[in-house]
Design a protein around this motif. Structure first.
Motif, PDB file in Angstrom:
ATOM      1  N   LEU A 148       2.869   2.135  -2.050  1.00 29.72           N
ATOM      2  CA  LEU A 148       2.910   2.679  -3.400  1.00 29.72           C
ATOM      3  C   LEU A 148       1.851   3.759  -3.577  1.00 29.72           C
ATOM      4  CD1 LEU A 148       3.408  -0.501  -5.583  1.00 29.72           C
ATOM      5  CD2 LEU A 148       5.045   1.326  -5.160  1.00 29.72           C
ATOM      6  N   HIS A 149       0.804   3.665  -2.772  1.00 29.50           N
ATOM      7  CA  HIS A 149      -0.318   4.590  -2.936  1.00 29.50           C
ATOM      8  C   HIS A 149      -0.251   5.728  -1.935  1.00 29.50           C
ATOM      9  CE1 HIS A 149      -2.097   1.870  -5.822  1.00 29.50           C
ATOM     10  NE2 HIS A 149      -1.861   0.896  -4.986  1.00 29.50           N
ATOM     11  N   TRP A 150       0.959   6.235  -1.695  1.00 26.43           N
ATOM     12  CA  TRP A 150       1.126   7.272  -0.661  1.00 26.43           C
ATOM     13  C   TRP A 150       0.351   8.537  -0.961  1.00 26.43           C
ATOM     14  CZ3 TRP A 150       3.079  11.921  -2.191  1.00 26.43           C
ATOM     15  CH2 TRP A 150       3.781  11.940  -3.396  1.00 26.43           C
ATOM     16  N   GLN A 151       0.036   8.796  -2.234  1.00 29.30           N
ATOM     17  CA  GLN A 151      -0.646  10.048  -2.558  1.00 29.30           C
ATOM     18  C   GLN A 151      -2.046  10.100  -1.959  1.00 29.30           C
ATOM     19  OE1 GLN A 151      -0.530  10.622  -6.796  1.00 29.30           O
ATOM     20  NE2 GLN A 151       1.545  11.366  -6.734  1.00 29.30           N
ATOM     21  N   TYR A 208       0.810  -1.210   0.000  1.00 28.59           N
ATOM     22  CA  TYR A 208       0.000   0.000   0.000  1.00 28.59           C
ATOM     23  C   TYR A 208       0.848   1.266   0.000  1.00 28.59           C
ATOM     24  CZ  TYR A 208      -4.209  -2.665   0.493  1.00 28.59           C
ATOM     25  OH  TYR A 208      -5.230  -3.510   0.238  1.00 28.59           O
TER      26      TYR A 208
END
Lengths: 306, 310
Positions: B280-283, B278
């Motif tokens: 990877l989805h820090w935005q 997850y």
């Protein structure tokens, strides 16, 4: 300079300009009527393209998927407006920038979570995949001609909508003087939602039509967003006519610059210099155009506010 | 509070070294550099009311000057850093002189236009890396045996420079000049009527801000030994603006606080092993937090704190 190249590039310019207009029209109305800087406009374009690719895959038909994608994106736009953007109208521009920037981040990640990191493929509709012969012996992609046809007819429809209908009258009233429109009893909240949904649908149309030419991927909205802002500033914020003229201007300058500058540079300088300078100089051109327009007409070509 | 933060900044590298987390020393230096860039933007944006959407141009110009001079064999910081500052200031003078004739949204867009022009100019400099940017052999040299490639030395140098810049900004904002700048933001017509040459005041403010951004750029080029076109891209201008808005527009600590919070959020959500795939989805979480700040802390983080204390 051959005539065929010039004709081909003119058609490309027209196609790019019309697609820019679809994006800029919604942006200029939101900006002009609601006085709202919406950076997330590019995200609606991205969402529209993704929905289009999904529907086209599911239904197997480009023309069935297109209206579905438009309606779905309009709904997304309306939900966004009602749930979040509505609370931002009263806030200053900087707050709107921060909030809609946050929406960009969220939209990008949600799209990644749903559709993954790979860019999607969207095929041109059957029957429009080959080139078509134009008078003068020129071959041109039939799908690009279809884009021009769709873009031009939507521009015409929008023109009729804004100038000839009651909704259009309210839109124009809102753009030229919001307080007065409210005082005259316009239900401005509902108008805003309708305008925003319409803008979202136009974004989706641009995304769907450009999908087969460009890649449908995360981040596709951010770069075209800046161009759309350039367009509406050149045209004058809040003016549909300005957005139309600005979009065609930017389309022509950008496309022609890309095509012609490297060629003419190759005649003047060494090929290496030409290939180095050409592309960046043509990218600079539209910004020079904007700076020049603002220098002579600080409120754009067609200021909406009298 | 301020004393505690200063103490934390001073002992931070030793604490991290003791914990064996040397990576965070360099990360902290990055935060300090962006704090300086954001503080420079806050001077024009917050105090001057000039919404510059092209501040990355000056930041990137500073970085490129250090990179280009290094490529030409000049690595001494005594030469390359002042040149970086001077070039950034000159760029700000030209951009400001033209842009300050416009107002509001048009000012935003014309500063953006100039920044994008500079972006494409640097992209076209194929001799200096073009699209790929310019890698430098190492950090600038000081000339008297101290190597900046040591992360401790580097951290304290950046910290010292940031402190000096913040001191300068503090003096500037509370000087007569700063008052005039704020007066112009509040009411241009009145400031003109009182007799201030507002164009000249705003231009000087813009140039000072550009010069500081240039210094921050020179530092960021050293930090990563790299200067690339992405430093001038409009996304970079946008990020600096987000930092200022997040921290607090026109709040003295707004820029540094915003820079620190945004970079730490990015780091936490993109680099924490617990989050696994997850991360990877820090935005997504960063976006939600930004939205929360907009809705519940309208004057930014520094503004919210000041409110609580008063």
């Amino acid at each position: 300079m051959s005539g065929i190249l010039l004709l081909e590039q003119s058609l490309n310019s027209l196609q790019f300009g019309l697609m820019l207009f679809l994006l800029a029209a919604g942006l200029t109305l939101v900006f002009g009527i609601m006085d709202m800087i919406n950076l997330a406009h590019g995200s609606l374009y991205m969402i529209g393209a993704y929905l289009m690719a999904t529907f086209a895959e599911a239904t197997g038909s480009f023309w069935v998927a297109l209206p579905l994608a438009l309606v779905a994106t309009a709904v997304v736009g309306a939900v966004l407006e009602i749930s979040l953007l509505r609370t931002l109208y009263e806030r200053d521009h900087l707050t709107q920038v921060l909030a809609t920037f946050a929406v960009i981040l969220i939209a990008n990640e949600v799209v990644r979570l749903i559709w993954g990191n790979q860019s999607l493929m969207l095929n041109a509709p059957a029957g429009l995949q080959g080139p078509v012969a134009l008078p003068g012996g020129m071959q041109y992609a039939s799908y690009r001609l279809a884009i021009i046809a769709v873009g031009a007819s939507v521009a015409l429809l929008l023109y009729l909508l804004v100038t000839k209908t009651k909704v259009g009258m309210l839109v124009r009233a809102g753009a030229s003087n919001r307080e007065m429109a409210i005082a005259m009893g316009v239900n401005i909240r509902r108008l805003f939602t309708v305008v925003f949904a319409l803008g979202a649908a136009l974004c989706a149309l641009a995304g769907a039509m450009l999908g087969p030419i460009l890649a449908v991927q995360v981040g596709m909205g951010e770069n075209i967003l800046i161009l759309a802002f350039v367009v509406i500033v050149i045209g004058g914020i809040g003016s549909i006519r300005g957005a139309f003229v600005g979009a065609l201007l930017v389309g022509f300058v950008d496309t022609m610059g890309r095509a012609l500058i490297p060629i003419s540079f190759a005649k003047m300088f060494s090929p290496q210099v030409a290939s180095n300078l050409g592309p960046s100089l043509s990218s600079i051109l539209i910004y020079v155009l904007m700076a020049a327009v603002l220098f002579f007409r600080p409120k754009g070509l067609f200021p909406a506010r009298g | 509070m301020r004393l505690a933060l200063l103490l934390l900044a001073l002992i931070f590298p030793w604490a991290m070294h003791a914990l064996g987390q040397d990576f965070y020393i360099s990360f902290a230096a990055r935060i300090l550099i962006y704090a300086m860039a954001a503080a420079s933007l806050n001077l024009v944006l917050g105090y001057g009311g000039m919404v510059s959407f092209g501040h990355a141009a000056f930041f990137g110009a500073g970085a490129y000057m250090v990179g280009i001079l290094a490529a030409e064999g000049i690595t001494s910081l005594w030469i390359s850093w002042p040149i970086a500052i001077a070039v950034a200031a000159l760029a700000a003078l030209v951009v400001g002189a033209i842009s300050l004739r416009t107002r509001g949204v048009y000012f935003i867009m014309i500063t953006l236009a100039f920044a994008q022009m500079m972006y494409y100019v640097f992209v076209s400099l194929k001799a200096y890396g073009g699209d790929d940017g310019l890698s430098m052999p190492g950090r600038s040299t000081t000339g008297f045996g101290v190597s900046l490639s040591n992360d401790f030395v580097w951290y304290y140098l950046v910290l010292g420079l940031l402190a000096a810049v913040l001191y300068l900004l503090h003096r500037l904002i509370h000087s007569r000049f700063g008052r005039v700048i704020e007066a112009i933001r509040e009411n241009e017509i009145r400031a003109t009527a009182i007799g201030y040459p507002i164009y000249r005041y705003q231009l000087v403010c813009f140039v000072i801000s550009g010069a500081i951004a240039g210094l921050a750029g020179a530092l960021i080029a050293n930090q990563t030994s790299y200067a690339g076109p992405s430093l001038l891209h409009w996304v970079q201008s946008g990020t600096l603006m987000i930092m200022v808005i997040l921290g607090g527009v026109g709040r003295f600590w707004g820029g540094p606080v915003g820079a620190a919070v945004l970079l730490i959020l990015e780091e936490v959500f993109s680099g924490t092993p617990i989050l696994g795939a997850y991360s990877l989805h820090w935005q997504l979480p960063v976006g939600l937090i930004l939205l929360a700040v907009v809705l519940w802390a309208p004057r930014g983080i520094a503004g919210a704190f000041a409110q609580k204390h008063s």
